[in-house]
Write an enzyme that holds these catalytic residues in place. Sequence first.
Site, PDB file in Angstrom:
ATOM      1  N   LYS A  54       0.813  -1.285  -0.199  1.00  0.00           N
ATOM      2  CA  LYS A  54      -0.100   0.019  -0.025  1.00  0.00           C
ATOM      3  C   LYS A  54       0.908   1.331  -0.098  1.00  0.00           C
ATOM      4  O   LYS A  54       0.555   2.148  -0.594  1.00  0.00           O
ATOM      5  CB  LYS A  54      -0.841   0.006   1.205  1.00  0.00           C
ATOM      6  CG  LYS A  54      -2.050  -1.168   1.268  1.00  0.00           C
ATOM      7  CD  LYS A  54      -2.997  -1.193   2.625  1.00  0.00           C
ATOM      8  CE  LYS A  54      -3.814  -2.443   2.103  1.00  0.00           C
ATOM      9  NZ  LYS A  54      -4.435  -2.646   3.608  1.00  0.00           N
ATOM     10  N   GLN A  98      -4.456  -1.404  10.063  1.00  0.00           N
ATOM     11  CA  GLN A  98      -4.348  -2.878   9.110  1.00  0.00           C
ATOM     12  C   GLN A  98      -4.766  -3.793  10.099  1.00  0.00           C
ATOM     13  O   GLN A  98      -4.407  -3.985  11.197  1.00  0.00           O
ATOM     14  CB  GLN A  98      -2.905  -3.124   8.753  1.00  0.00           C
ATOM     15  CG  GLN A  98      -2.522  -4.401   8.082  1.00  0.00           C
ATOM     16  CD  GLN A  98      -3.229  -4.351   6.602  1.00  0.00           C
ATOM     17  OE1 GLN A  98      -3.069  -3.356   5.822  1.00  0.00           O
ATOM     18  NE2 GLN A  98      -3.958  -5.417   6.441  1.00  0.00           N
ATOM     19  N   ASP A 121     -10.774   3.324   4.713  1.00  0.00           N
ATOM     20  CA  ASP A 121     -11.338   1.932   4.341  1.00  0.00           C
ATOM     21  C   ASP A 121     -12.714   1.956   4.421  1.00  0.00           C
ATOM     22  O   ASP A 121     -13.347   0.724   4.252  1.00  0.00           O
ATOM     23  CB  ASP A 121     -10.894   1.037   5.385  1.00  0.00           C
ATOM     24  CG  ASP A 121      -9.562   0.410   4.912  1.00  0.00           C
ATOM     25  OD1 ASP A 121      -9.331   0.215   3.875  1.00  0.00           O
ATOM     26  OD2 ASP A 121      -8.762   0.139   6.083  1.00  0.00           O
TER      27      ASP A 121
END
Length: 287
Positions: A54, A98, A121
Amino acid sequence: MPASVLDGKRLAEQLRAELAEEVIEFIQNNGAVPCLAAVLVGEDPASEVYVRNKRRACEAVGIESQLHRLAADASADDLLKLIAKLNKDTEVHGILVQLPLPKQIDKNRVLSAVSPNKDVDAFHPENVGRLVQGRPRFLPCTPQGVQQLLVRNEIEIAGKHVVVLGRSEIVGRPLSIMLSQPGPGGDATVTLCHSRTRDLAAITREADILVVAIGRPKFITAEMVKPGGVVIDVGINRTENGVVGDVDYNAVAQVAGAITPVPGGVGPLTIAMLLRNTLVAAESLET
Ligand code: NDP
């Protein structure tokens, strides 16, 4: 005739090239650089790889990235303090925690602590609510990748019967909502299936578009697919023979009209959408 291949890798390259130009324009207009802060708790090897990929992807399109690490035995309070600091930091536009988190930390408490304006997200309850109401701030990354794959390949969604297999909070459920919303990229008739669904094959065989996100290697066989239908395989399963999807690709490709490979299908698009969301966050926070 074998199915046409929906190439997610190539599409992701194209989306990233488009994004890189938008990032340059954003920097010129605002004098600020979009910035994504990744938070990694512990040393899970798969998470290390995901975060590294990422961050590399950010850098490739001109988005800044930060990595904040906490030890595997960090407390929920340690993590919440870090998130509070990133929420306040005006140089940070997107925050990514994460997953999975170590078991001593309540995931939902943490995800709800991320500022909804920086929640790239789209896991915060406010952003989930906005998605359900059809006025999203951010679209969740993997479902957005699936939707873009369909739209950019000019696959008609409106009026089609879409069967989504898997009802997780991060993939199946939000995707089923997005594809059934009115408007571009939506207007489908959606059936959401899961492990309690009866006579699954009879339902999947009715799908004009079948999206599979269950985490079961090669679960979908040729007999479960409508001839000429579109098959999107979200699954990523690590097996002795490498990474395979939830669809038995070789057999299903003989029946379907179009199909995504694994790897090289939905996976690369998920990261591209994270970058897109970071720019969206920067645009709304800086302008
Ligand atoms: P979850 O494990 O959270 O959810 C799996 C879902 O599949 C559940 O709804 C479950 O039903 C359903 N399911 C499991 N087994 C069956 C079965 N035999 N028949 C019918 N339904 C079943 O998975 P995720 O959504 O997080 O991930 C799914 C897959 O997608 C995984 O392989 C994951 O690695 C991959 N993935 C890929 C991404 C990408 O970027 N390409 C991103 C995220 C995930 P129930 O609710 O009843 O238990």
